[in-house]
Write a protein that holds these residues in place. Structure first.
Motif, PDB file in Angstrom:
ATOM      1  N   TYR A 108       0.973  -1.449  -0.110  1.00 32.92           N
ATOM      2  CA  TYR A 108      -0.048  -0.105  -0.053  1.00 32.92           C
ATOM      3  C   TYR A 108       0.731   1.514   0.055  1.00 32.92           C
ATOM      4  O   TYR A 108       0.095   2.488   0.438  1.00 32.92           O
ATOM      5  N   GLY A 109       2.356   1.142  -0.068  1.00 30.63           N
ATOM      6  CA  GLY A 109       2.763   2.251  -0.155  1.00 30.63           C
ATOM      7  C   GLY A 109       3.122   2.814   1.413  1.00 30.63           C
ATOM      8  O   GLY A 109       3.755   3.678   1.441  1.00 30.63           O
ATOM      9  N   HIS A 110       3.411   1.978   2.498  1.00 32.31           N
ATOM     10  CA  HIS A 110       2.917   2.589   4.065  1.00 32.31           C
ATOM     11  C   HIS A 110       4.615   2.120   4.203  1.00 32.31           C
ATOM     12  O   HIS A 110       4.483   0.759   3.870  1.00 32.31           O
ATOM     13  N   ILE A 111       5.300   2.518   5.037  1.00 27.37           N
ATOM     14  CA  ILE A 111       6.484   2.056   5.520  1.00 27.37           C
ATOM     15  C   ILE A 111       5.921   0.822   6.727  1.00 27.37           C
ATOM     16  O   ILE A 111       4.861   1.277   7.247  1.00 27.37           O
ATOM     17  N   PRO A 112       6.369  -0.357   7.238  1.00 27.36           N
ATOM     18  CA  PRO A 112       5.441  -1.097   7.860  1.00 27.36           C
ATOM     19  C   PRO A 112       5.963  -0.836   9.748  1.00 27.36           C
ATOM     20  O   PRO A 112       6.251  -0.624   9.613  1.00 27.36           O
ATOM     21  N   GLU A 113       4.954  -1.570   9.714  1.00 27.23           N
ATOM     22  CA  GLU A 113       4.847  -0.936  11.401  1.00 27.23           C
ATOM     23  C   GLU A 113       5.800  -2.389  11.984  1.00 27.23           C
ATOM     24  O   GLU A 113       5.662  -3.170  11.780  1.00 27.23           O
ATOM     25  N   VAL A 114       6.675  -1.477  13.656  1.00 27.07           N
ATOM     26  CA  VAL A 114       6.629  -2.496  14.203  1.00 27.07           C
ATOM     27  C   VAL A 114       6.147  -2.763  15.410  1.00 27.07           C
ATOM     28  O   VAL A 114       5.908  -1.787  16.169  1.00 27.07           O
ATOM     29  N   GLN A 115       6.227  -3.998  15.476  1.00 27.94           N
ATOM     30  CA  GLN A 115       5.725  -4.268  17.281  1.00 27.94           C
ATOM     31  C   GLN A 115       6.638  -5.993  17.524  1.00 27.94           C
ATOM     32  O   GLN A 115       7.668  -6.164  17.514  1.00 27.94           O
ATOM     33  N   VAL A 116       6.039  -6.399  18.743  1.00 29.90           N
ATOM     34  CA  VAL A 116       7.509  -6.973  19.382  1.00 29.90           C
ATOM     35  C   VAL A 116       6.131  -7.831  19.634  1.00 29.90           C
ATOM     36  O   VAL A 116       5.051  -7.759  20.291  1.00 29.90           O
ATOM     37  N   SER A 117       6.728  -9.733  19.728  1.00 30.52           N
ATOM     38  CA  SER A 117       5.544 -10.632  19.458  1.00 30.52           C
ATOM     39  C   SER A 117       5.301 -11.229  20.561  1.00 30.52           C
ATOM     40  O   SER A 117       6.709 -11.055  21.907  1.00 30.52           O
ATOM     41  N   THR A 118       4.312 -11.440  21.241  1.00 34.49           N
ATOM     42  CA  THR A 118       4.156 -11.455  22.319  1.00 34.49           C
ATOM     43  C   THR A 118       4.143 -13.303  23.057  1.00 34.49           C
ATOM     44  O   THR A 118       3.535 -13.890  23.238  1.00 34.49           O
ATOM     45  N   GLY A 119       4.265 -13.746  21.417  1.00 34.25           N
ATOM     46  CA  GLY A 119       4.368 -15.311  21.366  1.00 34.25           C
ATOM     47  C   GLY A 119       3.888 -16.149  20.471  1.00 34.25           C
ATOM     48  O   GLY A 119       3.921 -15.441  19.212  1.00 34.25           O
ATOM     49  N   GLU A 126      11.098  -8.191  17.746  1.00 26.71           N
ATOM     50  CA  GLU A 126      10.559  -7.469  16.976  1.00 26.71           C
ATOM     51  C   GLU A 126       9.872  -7.783  15.430  1.00 26.71           C
ATOM     52  O   GLU A 126      10.815  -8.870  15.296  1.00 26.71           O
ATOM     53  N   LEU A 127       8.792  -7.392  15.353  1.00 25.53           N
ATOM     54  CA  LEU A 127       8.607  -7.686  13.379  1.00 25.53           C
ATOM     55  C   LEU A 127       8.263  -6.516  12.927  1.00 25.53           C
ATOM     56  O   LEU A 127       7.424  -5.677  13.457  1.00 25.53           O
ATOM     57  N   LEU A 128       7.634  -6.627  12.007  1.00 27.83           N
ATOM     58  CA  LEU A 128       7.424  -6.310  10.785  1.00 27.83           C
ATOM     59  C   LEU A 128       5.662  -6.639  10.542  1.00 27.83           C
ATOM     60  O   LEU A 128       5.510  -7.412  10.206  1.00 27.83           O
ATOM     61  N   VAL A 129       4.254  -5.460  10.816  1.00 29.62           N
ATOM     62  CA  VAL A 129       3.837  -5.244  10.455  1.00 29.62           C
ATOM     63  C   VAL A 129       3.103  -4.971   8.749  1.00 29.62           C
ATOM     64  O   VAL A 129       3.426  -3.944   9.013  1.00 29.62           O
ATOM     65  N   LEU A 130       3.114  -5.266   8.048  1.00 25.23           N
ATOM     66  CA  LEU A 130       2.924  -4.934   6.610  1.00 25.23           C
ATOM     67  C   LEU A 130       1.634  -5.631   6.047  1.00 25.23           C
ATOM     68  O   LEU A 130       0.918  -6.743   5.879  1.00 25.23           O
ATOM     69  N   ALA A 131       1.124  -4.155   4.752  1.00 25.61           N
ATOM     70  CA  ALA A 131       0.012  -5.249   2.957  1.00 25.61           C
ATOM     71  C   ALA A 131       1.185  -5.613   3.221  1.00 25.61           C
ATOM     72  O   ALA A 131       1.905  -5.482   1.884  1.00 25.61           O
ATOM     73  N   TYR A 132       0.460  -7.120   2.166  1.00 21.72           N
ATOM     74  CA  TYR A 132       1.313  -7.965   0.962  1.00 21.72           C
ATOM     75  C   TYR A 132       0.125  -8.370   0.241  1.00 21.72           C
ATOM     76  O   TYR A 132      -0.836  -8.851   0.273  1.00 21.72           O
ATOM     77  N   ARG A 133       1.173  -8.341  -0.769  1.00 17.62           N
ATOM     78  CA  ARG A 133       0.161  -8.640  -2.208  1.00 17.62           C
ATOM     79  C   ARG A 133       1.197  -9.630  -2.918  1.00 17.62           C
ATOM     80  O   ARG A 133       2.005  -9.983  -3.448  1.00 17.62           O
ATOM     81  N   PRO A 134       0.661 -10.846  -2.478  1.00 15.88           N
ATOM     82  CA  PRO A 134       2.056 -12.338  -3.627  1.00 15.88           C
ATOM     83  C   PRO A 134       1.561 -12.776  -4.975  1.00 15.88           C
ATOM     84  O   PRO A 134       1.713 -13.588  -4.982  1.00 15.88           O
ATOM     85  N   PHE A 135       1.370 -11.246  -5.699  1.00 19.62           N
ATOM     86  CA  PHE A 135       0.860 -11.613  -7.017  1.00 19.62           C
ATOM     87  C   PHE A 135       1.817 -10.683  -7.413  1.00 19.62           C
ATOM     88  O   PHE A 135       2.367  -9.403  -6.682  1.00 19.62           O
ATOM     89  N   PRO A 136       1.755 -10.479  -8.833  1.00 20.84           N
ATOM     90  CA  PRO A 136       3.592  -9.939  -9.776  1.00 20.84           C
ATOM     91  C   PRO A 136       2.256  -8.486  -9.976  1.00 20.84           C
ATOM     92  O   PRO A 136       3.283  -7.866 -10.410  1.00 20.84           O
ATOM     93  N   GLU A 137       1.564  -8.223 -10.133  1.00 17.18           N
ATOM     94  CA  GLU A 137       0.942  -7.094 -10.708  1.00 17.18           C
ATOM     95  C   GLU A 137      -0.524  -7.337 -10.394  1.00 17.18           C
ATOM     96  O   GLU A 137      -1.720  -8.288  -9.605  1.00 17.18           O
TER      97      GLU A 137
END
Length: 167
Positions: free
Chosen positions: A24-35, A52-63
């Motif tokens: 979506y053109g956003h920088i991924p959010e950073v969170q800490v795993s709770t398990g 630490e982990l990144l939370v992000l929008a992902y589209r597993p398609f080429p276009e």
């Protein structure tokens, strides 16, 4: 036939680790795993508590196209090794069941191929789907939230590459 469980391409992960934007053109959010509950789509392992982990929008398609689903995923914040044991059920697949859905070579859903599948039947169901000439690959998605987990390819042709990120 056996199958190949295919993780997010390393090029996508490197783009995000280097501070790149998500689908979506956003920088991924950073969170800490709770398990448990934070499966990394690159190493296909759960992200340990306190990491630490990144939370992000992902589209597993080429276009972009009408069937190119985009959704939230998690990724280790620091680089991890891409899942390599492609013939073995990935560690993140620990829920009782998942949606398996076939896609054609045009990256569109093959109607009638999607079904909630018990985890211990994933390989057999994927083999069945991949034996069809109209199915090029299969997605494994959460049965509860429809989130992309990984892709399944024929072992001789894992070609999951993604140019969907704003690279």
């Amino acid at each position: 036939m056996t199958v190949a469980f295919t993780a997010m391409p390393t090029t996508d992960a490197h783009h995000l680790w280097a501070g790149g934007s998500d689908a979506y053109g956003h920088i991924p959010e950073v969170q800490v795993s709770t398990g448990a509950g934070y499966p990394c789509r690159h190493c296909l392992r759960n992200i340990d508590e306190g990491e630490e982990l990144l939370v992000l929008a992902y589209r597993p398609f080429p276009e972009l196209q009408p069937y190119a689903e985009t959704g939230p995923i998690f990724l280790h914040k620091t680089p991890c090794r891409r899942y390599a044991a492609e013939e073995i059920l990935p560690p993140i697949l620990s829920s009782p069941d998942y949606i398996l859905r076939g896609y054609g070579s045009d990256d569109r859903i093959v109607y009638g191929s999607g079904a909630v599948t018990p985890t211990d039947h994933i390989t057999a169901r994927a083999e069945e789907l991949l034996s069809r000439p109209d199915i090029a690959y299969v997605h494994v998605r959460s049965a509860r939230n429809n989130c992309f987990q990984c892709r399944i390819d024929k072992p001789e042709a894992p070609v999951f590459s993604n140019t969907a990120l704003a690279i």
